[in-house]
Scaffold this motif. Structure first.
Motif, short mmCIF file in Angstrom:
data_model
loop_
_atom_site.label_atom_id
_atom_site.label_comp_id
_atom_site.label_asym_id
_atom_site.label_seq_id
_atom_site.Cartn_x
_atom_site.Cartn_y
_atom_site.Cartn_z
N MET A 1 0.82 -1.20 0.00
CA MET A 1 0.00 0.00 0.00
C MET A 1 0.86 1.26 0.00
O MET A 1 0.45 2.28 -0.49
N LEU A 2 2.08 1.19 0.52
CA LEU A 2 2.98 2.34 0.42
C LEU A 2 3.91 2.11 -0.77
O LEU A 2 3.84 1.10 -1.44
N ASN A 3 4.80 3.05 -1.03
CA ASN A 3 5.71 2.88 -2.16
C ASN A 3 6.61 1.68 -1.98
O ASN A 3 6.86 0.93 -2.89
N ARG A 4 7.13 1.55 -0.75
CA ARG A 4 7.97 0.40 -0.46
C ARG A 4 7.06 -0.77 -0.15
O ARG A 4 6.15 -0.64 0.66
N THR A 5 7.28 -1.89 -0.77
CA THR A 5 6.48 -3.04 -0.40
C THR A 5 7.43 -4.17 -0.02
O THR A 5 8.56 -4.24 -0.46
N TYR A 6 6.91 -5.00 0.83
CA TYR A 6 7.72 -6.11 1.35
C TYR A 6 7.06 -7.41 0.97
O TYR A 6 6.96 -8.33 1.77
N ASP A 7 6.59 -7.46 -0.28
CA ASP A 7 5.84 -8.63 -0.75
C ASP A 7 6.57 -9.95 -0.56
O ASP A 7 5.96 -10.97 -0.33
N ASN A 8 7.90 -9.87 -0.68
CA ASN A 8 8.67 -11.11 -0.61
C ASN A 8 8.98 -11.52 0.83
O ASN A 8 9.66 -12.49 1.05
N GLN A 9 8.50 -10.75 1.79
CA GLN A 9 8.81 -11.07 3.18
C GLN A 9 7.59 -11.68 3.87
O GLN A 9 6.56 -11.04 3.98
N ALA A 14 6.83 -6.87 8.84
CA ALA A 14 6.78 -6.26 7.51
C ALA A 14 5.33 -6.00 7.09
O ALA A 14 5.00 -4.94 6.55
N ARG A 15 4.44 -6.93 7.39
CA ARG A 15 3.03 -6.77 7.02
C ARG A 15 2.39 -5.62 7.79
O ARG A 15 1.59 -4.86 7.25
N ALA A 16 2.73 -5.50 9.07
CA ALA A 16 2.18 -4.41 9.87
C ALA A 16 2.70 -3.07 9.37
O ALA A 16 1.97 -2.08 9.29
N LEU A 17 3.98 -3.05 8.97
CA LEU A 17 4.57 -1.80 8.47
C LEU A 17 3.94 -1.36 7.15
O LEU A 17 3.91 -0.18 6.84
N GLU A 18 3.41 -2.30 6.38
CA GLU A 18 2.69 -1.94 5.17
C GLU A 18 1.51 -1.00 5.50
O GLU A 18 1.13 -0.18 4.69
N ILE A 19 0.97 -1.16 6.68
CA ILE A 19 -0.20 -0.36 7.06
C ILE A 19 0.19 0.84 7.92
O ILE A 19 -0.30 1.95 7.70
N GLY A 21 3.54 1.83 8.77
CA GLY A 21 4.96 2.14 8.76
C GLY A 21 5.31 3.50 8.19
O GLY A 21 6.45 3.76 7.85
N GLU A 22 4.35 4.36 8.09
CA GLU A 22 4.60 5.67 7.52
C GLU A 22 4.32 6.69 8.62
O GLU A 22 3.40 6.54 9.39
N ARG A 23 5.16 7.75 8.65
CA ARG A 23 5.14 8.68 9.76
C ARG A 23 3.75 9.28 10.02
O ARG A 23 3.24 9.22 11.14
N TRP A 24 3.13 9.83 8.98
CA TRP A 24 1.83 10.48 9.21
C TRP A 24 0.81 9.48 9.71
O TRP A 24 -0.03 9.79 10.56
N THR A 25 0.89 8.27 9.15
CA THR A 25 -0.10 7.26 9.51
C THR A 25 -0.08 6.99 11.00
O THR A 25 -1.12 6.97 11.66
N LEU A 89 -3.74 -1.43 18.19
CA LEU A 89 -2.45 -0.78 17.97
C LEU A 89 -1.99 0.00 19.20
O LEU A 89 -0.86 0.49 19.25
N HIS A 90 -2.86 0.12 20.19
CA HIS A 90 -2.51 0.96 21.33
C HIS A 90 -1.18 0.60 22.00
O HIS A 90 -0.35 1.47 22.23
N PRO A 91 -0.95 -0.69 22.32
CA PRO A 91 0.34 -1.02 22.97
C PRO A 91 1.53 -0.66 22.10
O PRO A 91 2.60 -0.31 22.62
N VAL A 92 1.37 -0.73 20.77
CA VAL A 92 2.46 -0.39 19.85
C VAL A 92 2.79 1.10 19.95
O VAL A 92 3.96 1.49 20.13
N ILE A 93 1.76 1.93 19.88
CA ILE A 93 1.94 3.39 19.94
C ILE A 93 2.49 3.76 21.32
O ILE A 93 3.38 4.60 21.45
N PHE A 94 1.95 3.12 22.34
CA PHE A 94 2.37 3.44 23.70
C PHE A 94 3.84 3.06 23.92
O PHE A 94 4.59 3.81 24.54
N SER A 95 4.24 1.91 23.39
CA SER A 95 5.65 1.50 23.51
C SER A 95 6.57 2.48 22.80
O SER A 95 7.66 2.78 23.30
#
Ligand SMILES: [Zn+2]
Length: 153
Positions: A1-9, A14-19, A21-25, A89-95
């Motif tokens: 969904m972003l420019n960088r994709t980690y399809d081969n991973q 990597a899958r979570a970062l697809e959603i 993994g971008e600063r504004w998001t 996602l709360h524990p992720v943001i909180f961490s």
């Protein structure tokens, strides 16, 4: 969904970062945890270009992190509510916040996370320092911390 994709991973990080993994998001999701729901409020809080914000919100809705709920008919207006996967996602943001507090906040945390109605500070394991309870996202109250006051002084 972003420019960088980690399809081969085949990796859940990597899958979570697809959603998210971008600063504004991740900052949009942070604001949602702080109670922001409406487009103009996200825009004001983040100082983000409107087209970028619209794009990121669309992606987050598409990814099932937010759902759009109408709050006004004429003209039609929607607010953005975190779904169950979004709330998870709360524990992720909180961490991330606690890591930044520990390593990147020389004047102290910019924001304090307190147990609502109890007042205890919440540690990196989401445990209240006062009553010892494990605290859910909705039971957290954010207050300006010493790091924010140092910036404004
Ligand atoms: Zn407590």
């Amino acid at each position: 969904m972003l420019n960088r994709t980690y399809d081969n991973q085949v990796c859940s990080i990597a899958r979570a970062l697809e959603i998210v993994g971008e600063r504004w998001t991740i900052l949009i999701v942070r604001d949602a945890f702080l109670g922001v729901r409406r487009f103009d409020d996200f825009q004001r809080s983040l100082g983000i270009a409107r087209n970028v914000l619209a794009d990121r919100l669309d992606r987050l809705v598409e990814a099932g992190i937010f759902e759009r709920r109408p709050y006004q008919d004429r003209p039609p207006r929607y607010e953005y509510r975190l779904t169950e996967p979004g709330l998870d996602l709360h524990p992720v943001i909180f961490s991330l916040m606690k890591w930044g507090d520990k390593h990147l906040a020389p004047d102290g945390p910019p924001r304090l996370a307190l147990h609502r109605g109890c007042g205890g500070e919440i540690d990196e394991h989401l445990t209240c320092s006062k009553c010892g309870e494990r605290v859910a996202a909705r039971q957290i109250e954010a207050r300006p911390g010493p790091g924010l006051k140092a910036t404004l002084a």
